[in-house]
Design an enzyme around this catalytic site. Structure first.
Site, PDB file in Angstrom:
ATOM      1  N   LYS A 277       0.838  -1.203   0.000  1.00  0.00           N
ATOM      2  CA  LYS A 277       0.000   0.000   0.000  1.00  0.00           C
ATOM      3  C   LYS A 277       0.869   1.248   0.000  1.00  0.00           C
ATOM      4  O   LYS A 277       2.008   1.205   0.469  1.00  0.00           O
ATOM      5  CB  LYS A 277      -0.872   0.016   1.268  1.00  0.00           C
ATOM      6  CG  LYS A 277      -1.990  -1.004   1.295  1.00  0.00           C
ATOM      7  CD  LYS A 277      -2.769  -0.919   2.607  1.00  0.00           C
ATOM      8  CE  LYS A 277      -3.876  -1.957   2.667  1.00  0.00           C
ATOM      9  NZ  LYS A 277      -4.960  -1.754   1.700  1.00  0.00           N
ATOM     10  N   ARG A 351     -10.089 -11.706   2.147  1.00  0.00           N
ATOM     11  CA  ARG A 351     -10.929 -12.777   1.587  1.00  0.00           C
ATOM     12  C   ARG A 351     -10.224 -14.121   1.669  1.00  0.00           C
ATOM     13  O   ARG A 351     -10.873 -15.161   1.763  1.00  0.00           O
ATOM     14  CB  ARG A 351     -11.348 -12.400   0.158  1.00  0.00           C
ATOM     15  CG  ARG A 351     -10.209 -12.173  -0.789  1.00  0.00           C
ATOM     16  CD  ARG A 351     -10.610 -11.371  -2.027  1.00  0.00           C
ATOM     17  NE  ARG A 351     -10.816  -9.955  -1.732  1.00  0.00           N
ATOM     18  CZ  ARG A 351     -11.156  -9.034  -2.632  1.00  0.00           C
ATOM     19  NH1 ARG A 351     -11.365  -9.372  -3.901  1.00  0.00           N
ATOM     20  NH2 ARG A 351     -11.314  -7.787  -2.278  1.00  0.00           N
TER      21      ARG A 351
END
Ligand code: BES
Ligand code: ZN
Ligand code: ZN
Length: 496
Positions: A277, A351
Site C-alpha cells: 500500500k 478474503r
C-alpha cells in the site's frame, strides 16, 4: 459508571445536572416539558420564545442554577422531529448530552425520559448511549483527563409499575455497550501491541472471564488442517498466525434451532504485502482486525445474555507483510476447502483468510453464517462511512439481519450478489482468483469470493471498512473505533 432507575419526583434530585429532550415542533414545551416549565417558573417557554430552544437534532441548551430545581444544571437536548423519533435518536441524545457534560465538571446526572418513553428499549438505548460515549482513545496518553468522567446516572420518568422493564433495559444496555467498548479497545491497539498471538491471548482472557469455551489453533495446527489460504497471507510475516475459535453453548438449546457461525477478519496489520500500500494513511491499517474484534465482542455479550442458540465464532488472525517469504502475485494457493486460488493481488488478503475461516465454521457445525470484515476500499466509495454493506446468499437470513440492524439503530444497506458477478472471480489458471477481472464492483467482487466458501449454507457478509472507524469525533461518540455491527448481531442472535 453507576446507572440506576429512580422513580422519585424531579424536584427532589440533587445531582450535578438534569438532562431531558424536546422535539422540533411549533410549541416544543409540551407534556413533561410543560410540567418542567411550570416548576422552573416559565423558563422553558421563555427560551423557546427567544429562539434558543428549538428541538433541532442535538441542539444543546445548558441552563445554570435553574430556579425551582435542586440540581446545579439543566441540559435540554434537541431530538428532532417527533414523528421521526426512535431509540436510535434517543441513544444519540443521551450520548451527546453526557459527552458535553463530562467536559464541564459534571459527575452525576439524571436523565429524564419523556412521556411515552418508559420502555425497556428506551432504558437500554440511553444506557448504551452513555456507556459508549464514555469511551476515549487515550489509553497511551500519560496525561489522561482523569477529572472528566460521569460517575453515576439515574434514569427517571418511569413509575414503579415500569421498574422491572426499565431495570432489564439498563442491564442489557450495559452488557451490549461494555462489549462494544471491549471491541473498540482491541481495534485501537496498534499492531506492535496486538499481534495475532496477543489477540488470541486477549480472547482467551475474555472467554475465561465470560465462561465461554475457547480453542486457539497455532501455526502448526493451522498447517495440519491445511488452511492454505490463511497460511499464504501469514507466510510474509515473522509473527505466526492464529485461528481463534470461541464457542457459546446454551444450557438448553431450542430444538431444531440454527447454529450460528460468526467469522471475523483479524489482520492485525495490513501493509498490502508485496502488492504494498502507499505509505500515506497506512497507519490506519491497524484497524484491519475490526471484524474479528467485533465477533469477539458479540461473544462476550452473548455469554451474559444467554440466548438459546449455539454460536461458534471463528477469527483468523495474521499480519499481512512483505517479508522475504511473502507470497507473490501469481502464486497459487489451496484453501482448506480444496479450492485453488490464484493470488493476483496480495492486498486482497482478507478474503483469503476468511475463506478458511468460513470453511472451518461450517466444518464445526454452523448452519447459518455471518462474517464481518474491513474488506474493501470499494465499500467506502459505494456507501461512505454511513452504511455497512450487507451481502447475502439467503433472503430470509439477510432480511432478519437487516431487521435487527434497524432495531439496534445501526445503518446497513443491502448489496447485490447476482450470479453474473461470479464471472469476475473465475480463474484462468486456478479455480478462482482473488481480485476481479471485471471493471468496478470491488466490494461485490470481494463478497462473491467469500460466497464461494459458504456453499449452500445461508451466509451474510458485512463489509465494515467504511464504518468501523470514525475519522472525526461525533457529538455522541469519540473519534476512532466504533464497534459497528455488534449491536445488530447481538440483537439478531438473541431474537432467533
Ligand atoms: N484492508 C483492506 C481494505 C480497506 C481499504 C479497509 C481501505 C479500509 C480502508 C483490504 O485488505 C484491501 O486492501 N483491499 C483491497 C482489495 C483490492 C486489492 C482488490 C482494496 O480495497 O483496495
Ligand atoms: Zn489488504
Ligand atoms: Zn485488509
Amino acid at each position: 459508571m453507576k446507572i440506576t432507575l429512580e422513580t422519585k419526583p424531579i424536584v427532589t434530585f440533587t445531582e450535578d445536572a438534569i438532562v431531558t429532550y424536546l422535539f422540533e415542533e411549533p410549541d416544543p414545551v409540551q407534556g413533561r416539558l410543560a410540567e418542567l416549565d411550570k416548576l422552573t417558573g416559565g423558563l422553558l417557554a421563555r427560551l423557546a420564545k427567544s429562539g434558543e430552544l428549538t428541538g433541532k437534532p442535538l441542539e444543546l441548551t445548558l441552563v445554570h442554577a435553574p430556579a425551582g430545581l435542586k440540581t446545579a444544571r439543566l441540559l435540554l437536548v434537541g431530538a428532532g422531529k417527533h414523528e421521526q423519533f426512535n431509540t436510535a435518536t434517543l441513544r444519540k441524545v443521551a450520548g451527546a448530552a453526557l459527552r458535553y457534560l463530562k467536559t464541564r465538571g459534571v459527575h452525576t446526572v439524571v436523565f429524564a425520559l419523556r412521556e411515552g418513553d418508559l420502555t425497556e428499549e428506551a432504558a437500554q438505548a440511553v444506557t448504551e448511549g452513555v456507556i459508549a460515549t464514555d469511551f476515549e482513545s487515550d489509553k497511551y496518553k500519560t496525561d489522561k483527563k482523569n477529572d472528566k468522567f460521569i460517575e453515576a446516572m439515574s434514569i427517571t420518568g418511569h413509575g414503579e409499575a415500569q421498574r422491572a422493564s426499565g431495570e432489564k433495559g439498563i442491564a442489557r444496555g450495559r452488557v451490549v455497550a461494555e462489549s462494544q467498548n471491549f471491541t473498540r479497545d482491541l481495534v485501537n491497539e496498534p499492531s506492535n501491541k496486538l499481534t495475532p498471538v496477543i489477540l488470541a491471548q486477549k480472547a482467551v482472557a475474555m472467554a475465561e472471564e465470560a465462561g465461554l469455551a475457547i480453542d486457539v489453533l497455532d501455526e502448526k495446527k493451522i498447517a495440519d488442517l491445511k488452511m492454505g489460504a490463511l497460511l499464504s497471507v501469514a507466510q510474509g510475516s515473522v509473527e505466526p498466525p492464529r485461528m481463534i475459535v470461541v464457542t457459546y453453548t446454551p444450557a438448553n438449546a431450542k430444538p431444531g434451532a440454527p447454529v450460528v457461525g460468526l467469522v471475523g477478519k483479524a489482520v492485525t496489520f495490513d501493509t498490502g504485502g508485496i502488492s504494498i500500500k502507499p505509505s500515506e494513511g497506512m497507519e490506519k491499517m491497524k484497524y484491519d482486525m475490526a471484524g474479528g474484534a467485533t465477533m469477539l465482542g458479540v461473544m462476550r455479550a452473548l455469554a451474559a445474555l444467554k440466548p438459546g442458540i449455539k454460536v461458534i465464532c471463528v477469527v483468523p488472525a495474521t499480519e499481512n507483510m512483505p517479508g522475504g517469504k511473502a507470497q507473490k502475485p501469481g502464486d497459487i494457493q489451496t484453501a482448506m476447502s480444496g479450492k485453488t486460488i490464484e493470488v493476483l493481488n496480495t492486498d486482497a488478503e482478507g478474503r483469503l483468510i476468511l475463506a478458511d475461516g468460513i470453511h472451518y465454521a461450517k466444518q464445526l457445525g454452523a448452519t447459518h453464517l455471518v462474517d464481518a470484515a474491513t474488506l474493501t476500499g470499494a465499500i467506502v466509495v459505494a456507501l461512505a462511512n454511513i452504511n455497512v454493506g450487507v451481502f447475502g446468499s439467503d433472503q430470509a437470513w439477510t432480511d432478519k439481519l437487516l431487521a435487527s440492524a434497524k432495531a439496534a439503530g445501526e445503518k446497513m444497506w443491502p448489496m447485490p450478489t447476482d450470479d453474473e458477478y461470479r464471472e469476475f472471480i473465475k480463474g484462468s489458471v486456478a479455480d478462482i482468483q482473488n481480485i476481479g477481472s471485471g471493471k468496478g464492483g470491488g466490494a461485490i467482487t470481494g463478497a462473491m469470493f467469500l460466497k464461494e466458501f459458504s456453499g449452500d449454507t445461508p451466509w451474510i457478509h458485512l463489509d465494515i471498512a467504511g464504518t468501523a472507524w470514525n475519522d472525526d469525533a461525533k457529538p455522541w461518540l469519540a473519534k476512532g473505533p466504533t464497534g459497528v455491527a455488534l449491536r445488530t448481531l447481538v440483537h439478531l442472535i438473541t431474537t432467533l
